[in-house]
Write a protein that holds these residues in place. Sequence first.
Motif, short mmCIF file in Angstrom:
data_model
loop_
_atom_site.label_atom_id
_atom_site.label_comp_id
_atom_site.label_asym_id
_atom_site.label_seq_id
_atom_site.Cartn_x
_atom_site.Cartn_y
_atom_site.Cartn_z
N ILE A 98 -14.51 101.44 77.21
CA ILE A 98 -13.48 102.29 76.51
C ILE A 98 -12.41 102.89 77.31
CG2 ILE A 98 -13.34 104.55 75.38
CD1 ILE A 98 -16.21 103.77 73.87
N ALA A 99 -12.96 103.27 78.47
CA ALA A 99 -11.73 103.84 79.66
C ALA A 99 -10.84 102.79 79.91
CB ALA A 99 -12.73 104.49 80.72
N ALA A 100 -11.60 101.53 80.10
CA ALA A 100 -10.67 100.45 80.59
C ALA A 100 -9.61 100.05 79.41
CB ALA A 100 -11.28 99.20 80.79
N ILE B 121 -2.32 102.78 77.84
CA ILE B 121 -1.48 103.80 78.61
C ILE B 121 -0.46 103.03 79.30
CG2 ILE B 121 -1.29 105.60 80.41
CD1 ILE B 121 -3.68 106.58 79.10
N ILE B 122 -1.05 102.09 80.33
CA ILE B 122 -0.09 101.27 80.86
C ILE B 122 1.05 100.63 80.19
CG2 ILE B 122 -0.05 99.35 82.35
CD1 ILE B 122 -2.55 100.08 83.65
N ALA B 123 0.64 99.87 78.89
CA ALA B 123 1.56 99.18 78.21
C ALA B 123 2.47 100.22 77.61
CB ALA B 123 0.64 98.43 77.15
N ALA B 124 2.06 101.44 77.31
CA ALA B 124 3.16 102.25 76.73
C ALA B 124 4.08 102.52 77.80
CB ALA B 124 2.27 103.50 75.92
N ALA B 125 3.60 102.94 78.95
CA ALA B 125 4.50 103.31 80.13
C ALA B 125 5.47 102.54 80.48
CB ALA B 125 3.68 104.02 81.39
N THR B 126 4.96 101.36 80.31
CA THR B 126 5.85 100.25 80.85
C THR B 126 6.98 99.87 79.80
OG1 THR B 126 4.28 98.92 81.87
CG2 THR B 126 6.01 97.64 81.26
#
Length: 59
Positions: free
Chosen positions: A22-24, A30-35
């Motif tokens: 779940i954490a992964a 989050i990484i996709a949204a930040a990118t």
Amino acid sequence: MNIVKRFMNDESGATAIEYGLIAALISVGIIAAATTMGNGLSNLFSGIGGKLDTSASAI
């Protein structure tokens, strides 16, 4: 034989693995949204910079 029964009934490792997955998944989101947001901001500031260059050369 008692050790085998305790090992078969122990589910604490499975729970830890589930929380890890779940954490992964959240991290990937989050990484996709930040990118995506970073690319959008880069395009926005590039556009603003282009407009400032155009207006400065018109003066």
